[in-house]
Design an enzyme around this catalytic site. Structure first.
Site, PDB file in Angstrom:
ATOM      1  N   ASP A 156     -10.586   3.732   3.456  1.00 59.01           N
ATOM      2  CA  ASP A 156      -9.157   2.895   3.435  1.00 59.01           C
ATOM      3  C   ASP A 156      -9.268   3.045   2.090  1.00 59.01           C
ATOM      4  OD1 ASP A 156      -6.545   3.306   5.458  1.00 59.01           O
ATOM      5  OD2 ASP A 156      -7.316   1.480   3.769  1.00 59.01           O
ATOM      6  N   ILE A 157      -8.091   2.875   1.411  1.00 57.45           N
ATOM      7  CA  ILE A 157      -7.433   1.922   0.462  1.00 57.45           C
ATOM      8  C   ILE A 157      -7.474   0.861   0.832  1.00 57.45           C
ATOM      9  CG2 ILE A 157      -7.049   1.290  -2.599  1.00 57.45           C
ATOM     10  CD1 ILE A 157      -6.673   4.731  -2.344  1.00 57.45           C
ATOM     11  N   GLU A 165      -3.111   6.431   2.634  1.00 61.71           N
ATOM     12  CA  GLU A 165      -4.464   6.198   1.720  1.00 61.71           C
ATOM     13  C   GLU A 165      -5.916   6.072   2.521  1.00 61.71           C
ATOM     14  OE1 GLU A 165      -2.616   1.926   3.430  1.00 61.71           O
ATOM     15  OE2 GLU A 165      -1.947   3.774   3.298  1.00 61.71           O
TER      16      GLU A 165
END
Length: 302
Positions: free
Chosen positions: A178-179, A221
């Site tokens: 996950d960004i 994301e």
């Protein structure tokens, strides 16, 4: 045996069928005369597949690739290349020839490519099959990044779990990435920049994964890596490389100091696992990595 090997080598070089062998790093290790002629390779050349495609595209030869963003096409093609034991598709090459290409992949990631010239078939039949191939690709591809989508990744996760259940052996692990602070990136720089970051992330991660691994976007994301036949330490080593590549990126020319990071949760396939239970453990590990400060890996251990 020597006579058989010599005869086989002579015949494969004399045939009009295109034959090539790529190793697990997607480097060409063997190509017969027909393949080298079609894709403009000198004797002894052993390029990586993406480098061969880039060179031919720049020189206007080899495979016909009519796309606005060639590098996006390379990433998309690699997300499907070598991920199943066998696949077949059609492609055309500069000069008007049409090829029926098959790819056969062994457990070690080596790929045998064989192509036959089907230019003689009716154009409407070729177009119908090409439309079918495009539809299949679209159903498995994330529209923004060009890598595999959630549907495809979940199907590969199910395959890995079912393989253990039916064979009674096997190993593997998955990682959810996950960004970090992605909403803040959108709020500060705008959603177009957010899309650019998603594209940058996909292009930085994809070269790190091996041929038999799968990498895709599963929503927003969030991304997933599937590592078949891989231990937890081996998987962590790959994910460590991913995090390092991401944290050193400076993807915005207009903001040269900008950087971003990602967090990762990894879980190993255990006997009795379902796709849901394995995914849930990786997701819980991702939450742990976020809670511990982000830009790190957390592992779920039973």
């Amino acid at each position: 045996m020597d006579d058989i090997a010599a005869s086989l080598a002579s015949l494969t070089d004399d045939t009009e069928v295109l034959i090539a062998l790529y190793d697990h790093d997607d480097r060409l290790r063997y190509a017969n005369r027909a393949f080298r002629s079609t894709f403009h390779l000198d004797d002894g050349e052993t390029p990586l597949w993406p480098d061969l495609m880039r060179r031919n595209q720049a020189l206007g030869r080899g495979t016909v690739i009519s796309v606005p963003d060639f590098e996006a096409w390379v990433v998309s093609a690699q997300s499907r290349r070598g991920k199943v034991p066998f696949r077949a598709f059609e492609t055309d090459v500069v000069g008007g020839r049409w090829l029926w290409m098959t790819e056969t992949v062994d457990r070690n990631g080596w790929m045998l490519c064989i192509a036959n010239d089907i230019t003689h078939l009716r154009a409407d039949e070729r177009t119908l099959r090409q439309d079918r191939d495009f539809a299949l690709k679209a159903s498995q591809t994330d529209e923004l990044t060009g890598i595999s989508n959630r549907r495809y990744m979940m199907s590969k996760l199910e395959e890995m779990v079912q393989r253990q259940a039916t064979v009674g052996a096997g190993r593997g692990c998955i990682c959810i990435l996950d960004i970090d602070f992605f909403k803040g990136i959108n709020d500060l720089y705008g959603h177009q920049t957010g899309d650019d970051i998603l594209l940058d992330f996909a292009r930085r991660v994809h070269p790190v994964v091996r041929r038999h691994d799968c990498f895709g976007r599963i929503g927003g994301e969030e991304f997933m890596l599937i590592f078949p036949e891989t231990t937890l330490p081996e998987g962590r080593k790959i994910v460590d490389r991913v995090l390092d590549k991401v944290r050193t990126a400076r993807p915005l020319p207009s903001a040269p100091q900008f950087f971003y990071t990602c967090s990762a949760g990894i879980a190993v396939l255990e006997p009795g696992d379902t796709a849901r239970s394995l995914y849930s453990r990786a997701d819980a590990a991702l939450y742990e990595a976020k809670h511990a400060g982000r830009d790190r890996i957390a592992a779920s251990l039973r």
